[in-house]
Design a protein around this motif. Structure first.
Motif, short mmCIF file in Angstrom:
data_model
loop_
_atom_site.label_atom_id
_atom_site.label_comp_id
_atom_site.label_asym_id
_atom_site.label_seq_id
_atom_site.Cartn_x
_atom_site.Cartn_y
_atom_site.Cartn_z
N SER A 35 63.65 79.26 36.51
CA SER A 35 62.61 78.92 35.54
C SER A 35 62.05 77.52 35.83
CB SER A 35 63.15 78.96 34.11
OG SER A 35 64.01 77.87 33.87
N GLU A 68 57.16 77.39 30.48
CA GLU A 68 58.35 76.80 31.09
C GLU A 68 59.44 77.83 31.34
OE1 GLU A 68 59.75 73.21 29.05
OE2 GLU A 68 57.73 73.05 28.22
N GLU A 69 59.43 78.92 30.55
CA GLU A 69 60.46 79.94 30.69
C GLU A 69 60.21 80.85 31.89
OE1 GLU A 69 58.75 79.68 27.57
OE2 GLU A 69 60.24 78.21 26.97
N LEU A 70 58.98 80.85 32.38
CA LEU A 70 58.64 81.70 33.53
C LEU A 70 59.16 81.09 34.82
CD1 LEU A 70 55.03 82.79 32.59
CD2 LEU A 70 57.17 84.02 32.23
N THR A 71 59.07 81.87 35.87
CA THR A 71 59.55 81.44 37.18
C THR A 71 58.36 81.30 38.14
OG1 THR A 71 59.80 83.69 38.02
CG2 THR A 71 61.70 82.73 36.83
#
Length: 91
Positions: A35, A68-71
């Motif tokens: 992340s 922010e939680e995505l990659t």
């Protein structure tokens, strides 16, 4: 007609230009499924990164693409979906 592909190397370059890198993070490592939060990129850094991507590639990203939680893989996929030729998107 060949389509443009947005790659992990493109993302690394833009991340460094837009926000730099935390000294404890090795962007050269396999970061695709880590992340952005763990990589040390907060929302402001991701918005700057997204803005640079939009300007350079002539696309518009959703705010959800810059969480922010995505990659990095998620963002690369979102960019490439925008870059795909219209016929390929409809398939």
């Amino acid at each position: 007609m060949a389509s443009i592909q947005f790659t992990l190397d493109d993302l690394r370059r833009i991340l460094l230009e837009a926000a730099g890198a935390d000294e404890s993070v090795d962007l050269a490592a396999d970061i695709q499924d880590t992340s952005f939060e763990v990589l040390g990129y907060e929302s402001i850094a991701l918005l700057e990164t997204g803005g640079r991507i939009e300007r350079e590639y002539g696309i518009v990203l959703d705010d959800d693409d810059l969480s922010e939680e995505l990659t990095p893989r998620d963002l690369i996929d979102a960019v490439n979906a925008q870059l795909a030729p219209a016929g390929a998107r409809a398939a």
